[in-house]
Design a protein around this motif. Structure first.
Motif, PDB file in Angstrom:
ATOM      1  N   LEU A 103       0.809  -1.217   0.000  1.00 39.69           N
ATOM      2  CA  LEU A 103       0.000   0.000   0.000  1.00 39.69           C
ATOM      3  C   LEU A 103       0.844   1.270   0.000  1.00 39.69           C
ATOM      4  O   LEU A 103       0.306   2.373  -0.138  1.00 39.69           O
ATOM      5  CB  LEU A 103      -0.947   0.008   1.213  1.00 39.69           C
ATOM      6  N   VAL A 104       2.156   1.123   0.180  1.00 41.68           N
ATOM      7  CA  VAL A 104       3.080   2.255   0.095  1.00 41.68           C
ATOM      8  C   VAL A 104       4.126   1.914  -0.955  1.00 41.68           C
ATOM      9  O   VAL A 104       4.833   0.907  -0.830  1.00 41.68           O
ATOM     10  CB  VAL A 104       3.779   2.549   1.439  1.00 41.68           C
ATOM     11  N   THR A 105       4.204   2.724  -2.001  1.00 44.70           N
ATOM     12  CA  THR A 105       5.110   2.435  -3.116  1.00 44.70           C
ATOM     13  C   THR A 105       5.954   3.654  -3.436  1.00 44.70           C
ATOM     14  O   THR A 105       5.432   4.755  -3.612  1.00 44.70           O
ATOM     15  CB  THR A 105       4.315   2.034  -4.380  1.00 44.70           C
ATOM     16  N   LEU A 106       7.268   3.445  -3.520  1.00 39.51           N
ATOM     17  CA  LEU A 106       8.207   4.487  -3.906  1.00 39.51           C
ATOM     18  C   LEU A 106       8.956   4.044  -5.158  1.00 39.51           C
ATOM     19  O   LEU A 106       9.530   2.945  -5.178  1.00 39.51           O
ATOM     20  CB  LEU A 106       9.217   4.776  -2.790  1.00 39.51           C
ATOM     21  N   THR A 107       8.921   4.872  -6.195  1.00 43.48           N
ATOM     22  CA  THR A 107       9.730   4.637  -7.378  1.00 43.48           C
ATOM     23  C   THR A 107      10.993   5.468  -7.230  1.00 43.48           C
ATOM     24  O   THR A 107      10.938   6.700  -7.274  1.00 43.48           O
ATOM     25  CB  THR A 107       8.980   5.036  -8.662  1.00 43.48           C
ATOM     26  N   LEU A 108      12.127   4.813  -7.006  1.00 43.97           N
ATOM     27  CA  LEU A 108      13.390   5.493  -6.736  1.00 43.97           C
ATOM     28  C   LEU A 108      14.202   5.573  -8.020  1.00 43.97           C
ATOM     29  O   LEU A 108      14.408   4.556  -8.693  1.00 43.97           O
ATOM     30  CB  LEU A 108      14.165   4.740  -5.656  1.00 43.97           C
ATOM     31  N   ILE A 109      14.672   6.758  -8.357  1.00 43.62           N
ATOM     32  CA  ILE A 109      15.368   6.978  -9.628  1.00 43.62           C
ATOM     33  C   ILE A 109      16.666   7.746  -9.379  1.00 43.62           C
ATOM     34  O   ILE A 109      16.684   8.744  -8.643  1.00 43.62           O
ATOM     35  CB  ILE A 109      14.493   7.801 -10.598  1.00 43.62           C
ATOM     36  N   GLU A 110      17.762   7.293  -9.984  1.00 41.46           N
ATOM     37  CA  GLU A 110      19.009   8.051  -9.950  1.00 41.46           C
ATOM     38  C   GLU A 110      19.547   8.170 -11.376  1.00 41.46           C
ATOM     39  O   GLU A 110      19.338   7.282 -12.208  1.00 41.46           O
ATOM     40  CB  GLU A 110      20.053   7.392  -9.050  1.00 41.46           C
ATOM     41  N   PRO A 111      20.232   9.271 -11.689  1.00 41.09           N
ATOM     42  CA  PRO A 111      20.815   9.400 -13.035  1.00 41.09           C
ATOM     43  C   PRO A 111      21.994   8.466 -13.200  1.00 41.09           C
ATOM     44  O   PRO A 111      22.699   8.156 -12.238  1.00 41.09           O
ATOM     45  CB  PRO A 111      21.259  10.865 -13.078  1.00 41.09           C
ATOM     46  N   ASP A 112      22.194   7.999 -14.425  1.00 41.99           N
ATOM     47  CA  ASP A 112      23.382   7.219 -14.763  1.00 41.99           C
ATOM     48  C   ASP A 112      24.500   8.223 -15.029  1.00 41.99           C
ATOM     49  O   ASP A 112      24.468   8.953 -16.015  1.00 41.99           O
ATOM     50  CB  ASP A 112      23.105   6.368 -16.000  1.00 41.99           C
ATOM     51  N   ALA A 113      25.472   8.272 -14.133  1.00 44.96           N
ATOM     52  CA  ALA A 113      26.528   9.280 -14.215  1.00 44.96           C
ATOM     53  C   ALA A 113      27.411   9.108 -15.450  1.00 44.96           C
ATOM     54  O   ALA A 113      28.114  10.052 -15.841  1.00 44.96           O
ATOM     55  CB  ALA A 113      27.385   9.237 -12.949  1.00 44.96           C
ATOM     56  N   SER A 114      27.357   7.938 -16.093  1.00 41.26           N
ATOM     57  CA  SER A 114      28.189   7.721 -17.276  1.00 41.26           C
ATOM     58  C   SER A 114      27.531   8.260 -18.545  1.00 41.26           C
ATOM     59  O   SER A 114      28.152   8.285 -19.604  1.00 41.26           O
ATOM     60  CB  SER A 114      28.471   6.220 -17.449  1.00 41.26           C
ATOM     61  N   ALA A 115      26.281   8.694 -18.438  1.00 41.83           N
ATOM     62  CA  ALA A 115      25.549   9.222 -19.596  1.00 41.83           C
ATOM     63  C   ALA A 115      25.426  10.738 -19.489  1.00 41.83           C
ATOM     64  O   ALA A 115      25.851  11.354 -18.506  1.00 41.83           O
ATOM     65  CB  ALA A 115      24.169   8.574 -19.668  1.00 41.83           C
ATOM     66  N   ALA A 116      24.836  11.347 -20.510  1.00 38.70           N
ATOM     67  CA  ALA A 116      24.647  12.802 -20.518  1.00 38.70           C
ATOM     68  C   ALA A 116      23.645  13.215 -19.444  1.00 38.70           C
ATOM     69  O   ALA A 116      22.741  12.453 -19.098  1.00 38.70           O
ATOM     70  CB  ALA A 116      24.159  13.255 -21.896  1.00 38.70           C
TER      71      ALA A 116
END
Length: 359
Positions: free
Chosen positions: A216-229
């Motif tokens: 009932l509790v959902t977190l979509t965690l996102i980080e940038p790929d540092a090797s890309a632009a």
């Protein structure tokens, strides 16, 4: 007090720290159809609670420079500061979380039959455990009085049925995704239920979804790929001043009707390229609605093994472009497919490029 203390966690409310609580409450009521259920004024802050179905949003304005809401707004602008979770035992939840390494923010406290306690989450976003009075069908928060803090009552109008919070999307700094996932797994007994590396042009990001045992509790965690632009996640981190909630997804039982109602209320949504709908029929068989209904409202659709989901992203009205709402309808689908995440990224990226071109 083992892991079972977190088995029944559910979203109680999402709290925003804002520059002007009355203005923010009026905007949520006018545009998204939330009803004001009450307000609370203390010496150093004022809060307004709004509700639609089971979705409760709280907007809090600091009245002194030292109040956490004032400090938050100074660093980030208006935004999500607390994801509060309902639990049958707030004291036990707090004690277990802190014993497992969570940062204690506010010790357990009782007021009007409620028990609350707060721990740190990601960045400076916190989690408040809320234990409601037994058998309570009354106020959603302690200390509320009817209407806005200025004494005015907002006339309730039928909302677009955005009654459940589906998930919160969180932007994290590069290199911190794994430790954030580990925090939710080891401290709050969340499970990691989905992961993906998403490539869009010369940009890329990593995404992992964590969910409470109750789902009932959902977190979509996102980080940038540092090797890309650098891309939109980097933009968020820079504009927001660190990690935070990029969007809150609200569920609708009828997304076509909801988007029509929201558009009539003045909410603007990101546009989807015409080619998306030209190719949609080749990609899947729609379980509900037809292509023209989706096209005219810019609604996206994706599919997994359990069914389909429909979604759309509101255009950010935040001065820093660091927060927006999503509307989603699930027809059996339970996962976060690559089509959804990529569609979100591409839609926001197109908006970001457009904004940069104007500047």
């Amino acid at each position: 007090m083992g892991s079972s203390v977190f088995s029944d966690l559910a979203v109680h409310h999402v709290e925003f720290h804002v520059t002007d609580a009355v203005w923010a409450a009026r905007e949520l009521a006018a545009q998204y159809g939330f009803a004001v259920v009450g307000s609370r004024r203390d010496e150093d802050h004022v809060s307004v609670a709004l509700r639609q179905g089971s979705t409760v949003l709280v907007v809090t304005e600091g009245l002194t420079d030292a109040h956490p809401a004032s400090l938050y707004v100074q660093q980030h602008g208006d935004g999500v500061a607390d994801l509060a979770m309902r639990t049958p035992d707030a004291r036990a939840a707090f004690e277990v979380a802190v014993s497992r390494g969570a940062r204690a923010v506010a010790e357990p406290a009782a007021r009007d039959g409620f028990v609350t306690a707060t721990v740190g989450g990601f960045g400076d976003v916190t989690h408040t455990f809320v234990q409601s009075p037994e058998g309570s069908a009354g106020p959603v928060l302690p200390g509320l009085t009817p209407g806005l803090p200025d004494g005015h009552l907002l006339a309730a109008s039928p909302g677009p049925e955005l009654g459940v919070i589906d998930h919160l999307a969180v932007c994290l700094e590069a290199g911190t995704l794994e430790e954030t996932v580990e925090f939710y797994r080891t401290v709050l007994d969340f499970d990691m239920t989905f992961e993906e590396h998403i490539l869009v042009g010369n940009q890329a990001m990593f995404s992992k979804v964590v969910q409470s045992p109750s789902r009932l509790v959902t977190l979509t965690l996102i980080e940038p790929d540092a090797s890309a632009a650098a891309g939109q996640i980097d933009d968020f981190l820079k504009g927001h001043g660190g990690p935070g909630v990029q969007h809150v997804a609200l569920c609708s039982p009828d997304i076509v009707s909801a988007i029509s109602a929201l558009t009539d209320r003045g909410v603007e949504f990101l546009r989807t390229p015409e080619t998306y709908y030209d190719l949609l029929g080749q990609r899947l068989d729609l379980a509900r609605y037809d292509v023209d209904e989706l096209r005219s409202r810019n609604i996206l659709v994706d599919e997994d093994h359990d069914g389909q989901l429909f979604q759309i992203f509101a255009r950010s009205t935040h001065p820093r472009r660091t927060f927006f709402f999503e509307v989603i309808e699930r027809l059996g689908a339970r996962t976060f497919g690559s089509g959804n995440i990529r569609a979100l990224y591409e839609a926001v990226e197109a908006e970001r490029t457009k904004t940069h071109d104007v500047l």
